[in-house]
Design an enzyme around this catalytic site. Structure first.
Site, PDB file in Angstrom:
ATOM      1  N   HIS A 118      -2.074  -4.228  -2.198  1.00 50.54           N
ATOM      2  CA  HIS A 118      -2.376  -2.814  -2.414  1.00 50.54           C
ATOM      3  C   HIS A 118      -1.155  -1.908  -2.266  1.00 50.54           C
ATOM      4  O   HIS A 118      -1.318  -0.697  -2.095  1.00 50.54           O
ATOM      5  CB  HIS A 118      -3.443  -2.350  -1.429  1.00 50.54           C
ATOM      6  CG  HIS A 118      -4.733  -3.101  -1.497  1.00 50.54           C
ATOM      7  ND1 HIS A 118      -5.481  -3.180  -2.650  1.00 50.54           N
ATOM      8  CD2 HIS A 118      -5.396  -3.834  -0.553  1.00 50.54           C
ATOM      9  CE1 HIS A 118      -6.568  -3.908  -2.419  1.00 50.54           C
ATOM     10  NE2 HIS A 118      -6.530  -4.324  -1.154  1.00 50.54           N
ATOM     11  N   HIS A 163     -10.802  -3.969  -4.823  1.00 49.42           N
ATOM     12  CA  HIS A 163     -10.780  -5.430  -4.835  1.00 49.42           C
ATOM     13  C   HIS A 163     -11.578  -5.969  -6.022  1.00 49.42           C
ATOM     14  O   HIS A 163     -11.843  -7.161  -6.102  1.00 49.42           O
ATOM     15  CB  HIS A 163     -11.385  -5.995  -3.546  1.00 49.42           C
ATOM     16  CG  HIS A 163     -10.750  -5.468  -2.311  1.00 49.42           C
ATOM     17  ND1 HIS A 163     -11.352  -4.514  -1.518  1.00 49.42           N
ATOM     18  CD2 HIS A 163      -9.563  -5.746  -1.740  1.00 49.42           C
ATOM     19  CE1 HIS A 163     -10.565  -4.237  -0.497  1.00 49.42           C
ATOM     20  NE2 HIS A 163      -9.469  -4.954  -0.608  1.00 49.42           N
TER      21      HIS A 163
END
Length: 336
Positions: free
Chosen positions: A57, A223
């Site tokens: 991320h 995700h």
């Protein structure tokens, strides 16, 4: 799968090696554990702020360790929670005399492991900890009841929580006061995302989901969690209208409010598209008589090479505005 890497199992260790080589003047790691990042510039007699989560991320989570924001971060494998042991290692390394505040996203593994780390820090090392759980994704569940966390995911809007809490800690506020700032910031931010393509986890070697060339998914998580609607591609104006139509009534935001705006790329969206979208957002907010105090455009919380973006709107009061405006200097975020 096309990625610039060596072996898939070495992807995160070698990424961290490069990160420390590039930013060794700002970040290092504790107890010979590269997954336990800490600031090189430890300040005594302040609340230390720690976060953590899965890799994949960048710049979330580890990119915000530095002056004016976070003091440490534990990271796990791609989209995997770091261990409680790593969280405890970071906690011990950054504690500076006034306790440690954990700021984390609303994900079960992170919540469980941070809770365990906090309990061990208290029992074994007499370190006081507190936690704030961010859940700004309006597409992932209903508005939480007052005083409850709810089920909403923490996504890019956690950046605002880091920024305000970090500034409050630097001012010398107590653990209770910094936690209150972080909670208020978390309560005042709303986010929604849209995905245009999947991403590929190196050790999996195939896309995390499939989506047709002429489709997009509104509300998808970072995700690849399902969104609220899969539909045909829409224009930027239409996408913004859909997203703000969910975000603005949720707090709710009202005419005359002062806000900060974050347009966040998910990893494969050109800045040109992000600024185009911000232009649409700016027009809509002006029509709603919302006053934009600060704007942030770029990659703040990605999902590897996923195409898409998110929009976060942060409602400001005088104190949050002052704290948001404070300087910060981290490997991935600088404000002077």
């Amino acid at each position: 799968m096309k990625k610039l890497m060596n072996r898939a199992e070495d992807f995160i260790p070698e990424m961290l090696e490069g990160l420390y080589a590039a930013h060794g003047d700002q970040i290092t790691y504790a107890d010979d554990k590269p997954t336990c990042l800490v600031s090189c510039h430890k300040k005594e007699n302040k609340v230390a702020i720690v976060t953590g989560g899965g890799s994949g991320h960048l710049p979330l989570f580890l990119g915000y360790v530095g002056d004016g924001m976070l003091d440490g971060c534990a990271i796990g494998g791609i989209f995997q929670s770091p261990s409680a042991d790593d969280m405890l290692t970071v906690t011990k390394a950054v504690e500076a005399g006034k306790g440690v505040l954990y700021i984390l996203g609303n994900y079960n593994g992170d919540k469980y492991n941070f809770k365990m780390a906090g309990e061990m820090a208290d029992m074994e090392y007499d370190i006081e900890t507190a936690s704030v759980i961010a859940g700004d994704d309006v597409a992932s569940g209903p508005v939480p009841e007052p005083g409850e966390v709810g089920i909403r995911r923490g996504v890019a809007g956690i950046f605002f929580v880091y920024k305000c809490a970090g500034a409050a800690a630097d001012e010398g506020m107590s653990l209770e006061e910094v936690k209150a700032i972080a909670e208020r910031a978390s309560h005042n931010v709303r986010t929604m995302g849209v995905a245009l393509s999947p991403c590929t986890v190196p050790r999996v070697g195939k896309p995390s989901f499939t989506i047709a060339e002429d489709e997009m998914e509104l509300g998808m998580g970072i995700h690849g969690e399902p969104g609220i609607k899969r539909c045909k591609l829409m224009s930027a104006n239409e996408v913004v209208d859909e997203m703000l139509g969910k975000i603005l009534p949720d707090l709710p935001f009202a005419a005359g409010d002062e806000v900060a705006v974050l347009v966040n790329g998910l990893g494969a969206t050109p800045l040109e598209e992000q600024y185009l979208v911000y232009g649409c957002v700016s027009k809509r907010l002006k029509e709603k008589q919302l006053n934009v105090h600060r704007t942030y455009v770029g990659e703040f919380a990605t999902s590897l090479e996923m195409a898409g973006l998110s929009i976060s709107i942060f409602k400001l009061d005088d104190e949050l505005k002052r704290l948001l405006d404070k300087p910060a200097n981290t490997p991935f975020f600088k404000q002077f």
